[in-house]
Scaffold this motif. Sequence first.
Motif, mmCIF file in Angstrom:
data_model
loop_
_atom_site.group_PDB
_atom_site.id
_atom_site.type_symbol
_atom_site.label_atom_id
_atom_site.label_comp_id
_atom_site.label_asym_id
_atom_site.label_seq_id
_atom_site.Cartn_x
_atom_site.Cartn_y
_atom_site.Cartn_z
ATOM 1 N N ARG B 14 16.728 -31.175 -16.993
ATOM 2 C CA ARG B 14 16.121 -32.244 -17.784
ATOM 3 C C ARG B 14 17.121 -32.790 -18.794
ATOM 4 N NH1 ARG B 14 10.988 -32.843 -16.660
ATOM 5 N NH2 ARG B 14 9.761 -31.098 -15.895
ATOM 6 N N THR B 15 16.953 -34.050 -19.143
ATOM 7 C CA THR B 15 17.774 -34.695 -20.170
ATOM 8 C C THR B 15 17.743 -33.881 -21.457
ATOM 9 O OG1 THR B 15 17.279 -36.862 -19.228
ATOM 10 C CG2 THR B 15 18.117 -36.812 -21.480
ATOM 11 N N PHE B 101 38.923 -25.684 -2.638
ATOM 12 C CA PHE B 101 37.768 -26.238 -3.321
ATOM 13 C C PHE B 101 36.518 -25.425 -3.008
ATOM 14 C CE2 PHE B 101 39.047 -30.288 -5.163
ATOM 15 C CZ PHE B 101 40.316 -30.422 -4.630
ATOM 16 N N GLY B 102 35.625 -25.377 -3.972
ATOM 17 C CA GLY B 102 34.308 -24.836 -3.731
ATOM 18 C C GLY B 102 33.454 -25.826 -2.955
ATOM 19 N N SER B 103 32.250 -25.401 -2.600
ATOM 20 C CA SER B 103 31.355 -26.239 -1.786
ATOM 21 C C SER B 103 30.664 -27.312 -2.599
ATOM 22 C CB SER B 103 30.295 -25.372 -1.106
ATOM 23 O OG SER B 103 30.920 -24.438 -0.243
ATOM 24 N N GLY B 104 30.767 -27.228 -3.913
ATOM 25 C CA GLY B 104 30.187 -28.266 -4.750
ATOM 26 C C GLY B 104 28.811 -27.912 -5.280
ATOM 27 N N THR B 105 28.480 -28.471 -6.425
ATOM 28 C CA THR B 105 27.142 -28.369 -7.005
ATOM 29 C C THR B 105 26.617 -29.778 -7.196
ATOM 30 O OG1 THR B 105 27.602 -26.310 -8.190
ATOM 31 C CG2 THR B 105 25.779 -27.665 -9.002
ATOM 32 N N ARG B 106 25.499 -30.060 -6.539
ATOM 33 C CA ARG B 106 24.899 -31.385 -6.724
ATOM 34 C C ARG B 106 23.890 -31.280 -7.872
ATOM 35 N NH1 ARG B 106 25.229 -36.025 -4.451
ATOM 36 N NH2 ARG B 106 26.341 -35.298 -2.610
ATOM 37 N N LEU B 107 24.242 -31.883 -8.988
ATOM 38 C CA LEU B 107 23.413 -31.830 -10.195
ATOM 39 C C LEU B 107 22.625 -33.120 -10.344
ATOM 40 C CD1 LEU B 107 22.615 -30.560 -12.977
ATOM 41 C CD2 LEU B 107 24.602 -31.742 -13.929
ATOM 42 N N THR B 108 21.339 -32.976 -10.533
ATOM 43 C CA THR B 108 20.482 -34.121 -10.837
ATOM 44 C C THR B 108 19.883 -33.912 -12.219
ATOM 45 O OG1 THR B 108 19.926 -34.379 -8.499
ATOM 46 C CG2 THR B 108 18.496 -35.494 -10.093
ATOM 47 N N VAL B 109 20.068 -34.900 -13.092
ATOM 48 C CA VAL B 109 19.494 -34.840 -14.436
ATOM 49 C C VAL B 109 18.349 -35.846 -14.500
ATOM 50 C CG1 VAL B 109 19.929 -35.014 -16.911
ATOM 51 C CG2 VAL B 109 21.746 -34.214 -15.369
ATOM 52 N N VAL B 110 17.161 -35.334 -14.812
ATOM 53 C CA VAL B 110 15.972 -36.213 -14.802
ATOM 54 C C VAL B 110 15.440 -36.424 -16.210
ATOM 55 C CG1 VAL B 110 15.370 -35.550 -12.456
ATOM 56 C CG2 VAL B 110 14.428 -34.263 -14.387
#
Lengths: 115, 110
Positions: B14-15, B101-110
Amino acid sequence: AQSVTQLDSHVSVSEGTPVLLRCNYSSSYSPSLFWYVQHPNKGLQLLLKYTSAATLVKGINGFEAEFKKSETSFHLTKPSAHMSDAAEYFCVVSHSLGAGNMLTFGGGTRLMVKP
Amino acid sequence: DVKVTQSSRYLVKRTGEKVFLECVQDMDHENMFWYRQDPGLGLRLIYFSYDVKMKEKGDIPEGYSVSREKKERFSLILESASTNQTSMYLCASGAGYGYTFGSGTRLTVV
């Protein structure tokens, strides 16, 4: 200052035809150069690297690249495209910065392979 | 094989929350990096570290901080997450001879 320019944002080829992905770099020093591939929703995988040994570098999956200092280029090629080659490709230059190393990425080239 | 492990593959926050993204490598590399990847903008360097407790700002450090207390671990911290920090975050480690590289983190901020 270091910079990397990938000359094509999108490249489309037919399966079985050659692939050419173009990369030009600028670097004040003798650089190390890399090509990485990224399949959808995956991390980056190293295809090949140039670190001042042979100028023609062979990588995985049949890819190769030639370092041309006079042209400041490091183009990626493959004789015959496969459907599984469809992905985004990044040209990367590594250079020293202070006590460490820094990577500079090109903008990426999305390769599409048509059946 | 060198492994770079990012703790989360997908994250929704969350924001205003404080967010920690963790990255661990198993090859005793001095250099570690945090990038964010956005469509049309490519990969942009946020911070990098060339030794324990050492850090350098990259191209877009605003809104982020990092921590490197141990050589194998490099953490990215979003002090107060905002929606414009929704992105794919990639960690890398290595040296002039190669980077993983790592596989990545997809971050969503709502």
